[in-house]
Design a protein around this motif. Structure first.
Motif, PDB file in Angstrom:
ATOM      1  N   LEU A   1     -47.432  24.103 -21.439  1.00 11.21           N
ATOM      2  CA  LEU A   1     -47.746  22.444 -22.144  1.00 11.21           C
ATOM      3  C   LEU A   1     -49.072  21.946 -22.139  1.00 11.21           C
ATOM      4  N   ASN A   2     -49.837  22.923 -21.479  1.00 12.45           N
ATOM      5  CA  ASN A   2     -51.403  22.586 -21.398  1.00 12.45           C
ATOM      6  C   ASN A   2     -51.658  21.439 -20.893  1.00 12.45           C
ATOM      7  N   PRO A   3     -51.395  21.298 -19.508  1.00  7.26           N
ATOM      8  CA  PRO A   3     -51.542  20.088 -18.687  1.00  7.26           C
ATOM      9  C   PRO A   3     -53.227  19.931 -18.520  1.00  7.26           C
TER      10      PRO A   3
ATOM     11  N   HIS B   1     -44.782  26.490 -18.573  1.00 10.43           N
ATOM     12  CA  HIS B   1     -44.104  26.206 -19.676  1.00 10.43           C
ATOM     13  C   HIS B   1     -44.956  26.186 -20.872  1.00 10.43           C
TER      14      HIS B   1
ATOM     15  N   TRP C   1     -47.859  19.923 -12.346  1.00  6.84           N
ATOM     16  CA  TRP C   1     -48.699  20.466 -13.150  1.00  6.84           C
ATOM     17  C   TRP C   1     -48.653  22.141 -13.243  1.00  6.84           C
TER      18      TRP C   1
ATOM     19  N   ALA D   1     -45.786  22.457 -15.746  1.00  2.48           N
ATOM     20  CA  ALA D   1     -46.175  22.416 -17.255  1.00  2.48           C
ATOM     21  C   ALA D   1     -46.967  23.530 -17.565  1.00  2.48           C
ATOM     22  N   GLN D   2     -47.805  24.171 -16.852  1.00  2.00           N
ATOM     23  CA  GLN D   2     -48.728  25.307 -17.192  1.00  2.00           C
ATOM     24  C   GLN D   2     -47.969  26.416 -17.628  1.00  2.00           C
TER      25      GLN D   2
ATOM     26  N   ASP E   1     -47.248  10.621 -18.298  1.00  3.19           N
ATOM     27  CA  ASP E   1     -47.166  11.152 -19.427  1.00  3.19           C
ATOM     28  C   ASP E   1     -45.941  12.253 -19.580  1.00  3.19           C
ATOM     29  N   TRP E   2     -45.076  11.802 -20.381  1.00  7.07           N
ATOM     30  CA  TRP E   2     -43.645  12.681 -20.573  1.00  7.07           C
ATOM     31  C   TRP E   2     -43.893  13.958 -21.044  1.00  7.07           C
ATOM     32  N   ARG E   3     -44.926  14.211 -21.535  1.00  9.81           N
ATOM     33  CA  ARG E   3     -45.009  15.725 -22.244  1.00  9.81           C
ATOM     34  C   ARG E   3     -44.983  16.688 -21.230  1.00  9.81           C
ATOM     35  N   PHE E   4     -45.358  16.355 -19.943  1.00 13.34           N
ATOM     36  CA  PHE E   4     -45.350  17.444 -18.868  1.00 13.34           C
ATOM     37  C   PHE E   4     -44.263  17.578 -18.035  1.00 13.34           C
ATOM     38  N   GLY E   5     -43.168  16.639 -18.517  1.00 22.48           N
ATOM     39  CA  GLY E   5     -41.764  16.737 -17.779  1.00 22.48           C
ATOM     40  C   GLY E   5     -41.749  15.801 -16.693  1.00 22.48           C
TER      41      GLY E   5
END
Length: 108
Positions: free
Chosen positions: A79-81, A77, A71, A74-75, A56-60
């Motif tokens: 991004l709501n992992p 920043h 994880w 992402a949290q 999943d590219w949304r989390f970098g």
């Protein structure tokens, strides 16, 4: 003049050793426990969820860091992992198959 062919067994006495404990009965092997199969399928499902998280590219990007570090980043920043991934990683943090990302075996 015929020569008689002798066998090696003609020179040595045949000795049969007695078996210890008499005849053995063949035992059937017990079927594998069902719990191992169930835990194996659970493990495969968990690893599949983690692979989906890696893809999943949304989390970098996920190369060069552990899944938990990704994880947490992402949290940080916003991004709501998925919280489910964090719980799974904390529960199995020792196992490298869970800890490292899908791409960890490839050189950077």
């Amino acid at each position: 003049m015929t020569t008689k062919h002798r066998l090696i067994t003609d020179s040595f006495k045949v000795v049969k050793k007695a078996r210890r404990g008499g005849k053995r009965e063949k035992r059937s092997t017990p079927p594998p426990p069902q719990k191992e199969a169930e835990t194996d399928t659970v493990r495969q499902e968990e690893l599949q969820k983690l692979r989906q998280f890696d893809l999943d590219w949304r989390f970098g990007p996920c190369t060069g860091i552990s899944r938990l570090q990704r994880w947490e980043r992402a949290q940080l920043h916003g991004l709501n992992p998925p919280e489910e991934i964090r719980e799974l990683l904390l529960k199995t943090h020792i196992d490298p198959e869970y800890k490292l990302s899908l791409w960890s075996e490839y050189p950077l």
